[in-house]
Motif scaffolding. Structure first.
Motif, PDB file in Angstrom:
ATOM      1  N   SER A  16       0.824  -1.213   0.000  1.00 46.86           N
ATOM      2  CA  SER A  16       0.000   0.000   0.000  1.00 46.86           C
ATOM      3  C   SER A  16       0.857   1.262   0.000  1.00 46.86           C
ATOM      4  O   SER A  16       0.450   2.294  -0.522  1.00 46.86           O
ATOM      5  N   ALA A  20       2.721   5.434  -3.144  1.00 49.14           N
ATOM      6  CA  ALA A  20       1.606   6.186  -2.567  1.00 49.14           C
ATOM      7  C   ALA A  20       1.824   7.698  -2.617  1.00 49.14           C
ATOM      8  O   ALA A  20       0.890   8.451  -2.918  1.00 49.14           O
ATOM      9  N   PHE A  23       1.393   8.910  -6.211  1.00 50.41           N
ATOM     10  CA  PHE A  23      -0.017   8.863  -6.592  1.00 50.41           C
ATOM     11  C   PHE A  23      -0.790  10.000  -5.929  1.00 50.41           C
ATOM     12  O   PHE A  23      -1.653  10.619  -6.547  1.00 50.41           O
ATOM     13  N   LYS A  24      -0.463  10.288  -4.680  1.00 45.59           N
ATOM     14  CA  LYS A  24      -1.124  11.382  -3.960  1.00 45.59           C
ATOM     15  C   LYS A  24      -0.908  12.705  -4.698  1.00 45.59           C
ATOM     16  O   LYS A  24      -1.826  13.524  -4.804  1.00 45.59           O
ATOM     17  N   CYS A  26      -0.473  13.038  -7.908  1.00 42.64           N
ATOM     18  CA  CYS A  26      -1.338  12.973  -9.095  1.00 42.64           C
ATOM     19  C   CYS A  26      -2.772  13.332  -8.718  1.00 42.64           C
ATOM     20  O   CYS A  26      -3.437  14.099  -9.420  1.00 42.64           O
ATOM     21  N   SER A  48      -6.596   9.609  -1.395  1.00 40.64           N
ATOM     22  CA  SER A  48      -5.754   9.032  -2.448  1.00 40.64           C
ATOM     23  C   SER A  48      -5.357   7.589  -2.135  1.00 40.64           C
ATOM     24  O   SER A  48      -5.330   6.746  -3.036  1.00 40.64           O
ATOM     25  N   SER A  49      -5.060   7.293  -0.881  1.00 36.96           N
ATOM     26  CA  SER A  49      -4.641   5.919  -0.554  1.00 36.96           C
ATOM     27  C   SER A  49      -5.787   4.928  -0.769  1.00 36.96           C
ATOM     28  O   SER A  49      -5.560   3.800  -1.199  1.00 36.96           O
ATOM     29  N   TYR A  52      -6.125   4.456  -4.585  1.00 36.44           N
ATOM     30  CA  TYR A  52      -5.001   3.653  -5.080  1.00 36.44           C
ATOM     31  C   TYR A  52      -5.122   2.206  -4.624  1.00 36.44           C
ATOM     32  O   TYR A  52      -4.771   1.281  -5.360  1.00 36.44           O
ATOM     33  N   TRP A  53      -5.639   2.004  -3.406  1.00 40.78           N
ATOM     34  CA  TRP A  53      -5.759   0.636  -2.894  1.00 40.78           C
ATOM     35  C   TRP A  53      -6.740  -0.186  -3.720  1.00 40.78           C
ATOM     36  O   TRP A  53      -6.543  -1.388  -3.900  1.00 40.78           O
ATOM     37  N   LYS A  56      -4.691  -1.608  -6.434  1.00 40.46           N
ATOM     38  CA  LYS A  56      -3.743  -2.598  -5.925  1.00 40.46           C
ATOM     39  C   LYS A  56      -4.442  -3.871  -5.466  1.00 40.46           C
ATOM     40  O   LYS A  56      -3.944  -4.973  -5.690  1.00 40.46           O
ATOM     41  N   PHE A 150     -10.276   6.420  -9.875  1.00 42.15           N
ATOM     42  CA  PHE A 150      -8.995   6.017 -10.462  1.00 42.15           C
ATOM     43  C   PHE A 150      -9.028   6.163 -11.979  1.00 42.15           C
ATOM     44  O   PHE A 150      -8.056   6.622 -12.587  1.00 42.15           O
TER      45      PHE A 150
END
Length: 196
Positions: A16, A20, A23-24, A26, A48-49, A52-53, A56, A150
């Motif tokens: 995770s 990260a 991506f945050k 972005c 964001s996490s 993104y998760w 993933k 996303f």
């Protein structure tokens, strides 16, 4: 096939954290775009996490979980000869015992992995990025599991780094989704606006 989370050999906490922060950044950029703000989505750097998760978690499922038989052969190819790839042939009820990043033995833009199946067969597979991108636009189950947030982030970043041909192919995808009843016209329009 593996069905229990305890059988998946992924350190989810470490995974995770991988990428990260980037991506945050972005998400911070994309969430400030006027057209994205107007969508009123759960798209902000604080979330964001979570966004993104979702990606993933789906990738874990493709390699180690329920989506292995369906999506792994689509996204990962074996090389027949240089520059020529084919779908890996999998028999029912197989699963991956080992999945490791590999060094390419020749020039390739693809990520390369060594895998070992539970029947002892070992293969070197190549991530077929275009198939993954195509699925983000055309595979309802895939893009739904990843999430609209996303997909919008991907649209913007891909358009910012892509060529005019990418945008033209995007319009072709929008037209095909419109015809086969994929995403709604409003969602497709909102995603298209985000590109510009």
């Amino acid at each position: 096939m593996r069905t229990s989370q305890s059988e998946i050999p992924v350190d989810k906490a470490a995974f995770s954290r991988l990428g990260a922060q980037e991506f945050k950044q972005c998400v911070q950029f994309v969430s400030l775009l006027p057209h994205v703000k107007a969508l009123n989505l759960a798209l902000c750097d604080e979330l964001s996490s979570s966004i993104y998760w979702r990606l993933k978690d789906k990738l874990i499922d493709i390699v180690w979980g329920q989506s292995f038989m369906l999506l792994f052969p689509r996204f990962f190819k074996v090389q027949e000869k240089p520059g020529n790839y084919k779908e890996i042939q999998l028999k029912e009820n197989l699963f991956i015992k080992r999945f490791e990043k590999a060094e390419a033995t020749e020039f390739t833009l693809s990520d390369v992995y060594n895998i070992e199946l539970d029947n002892g067969k070992e293969e070197t597979v190549f991530l077929h990025e275009q198939e993954l991108i195509t699925a983000l636009y055309t595979d309802t189950d895939f893009y739904t599991s990843i999430g609209q947030e996303f997909c919008i982030i991907f649209d913007v970043i891909y358009a910012k780094t892509g060529t005019e041909a990418v945008v033209e192919s995007f319009y072709g995808v929008v037209r095909s989704q419109e015809m086969d009843g994929g995403q709604s016209i409003k969602v497709l329009g909102d995603r298209a606006i985000c590109l510009f």
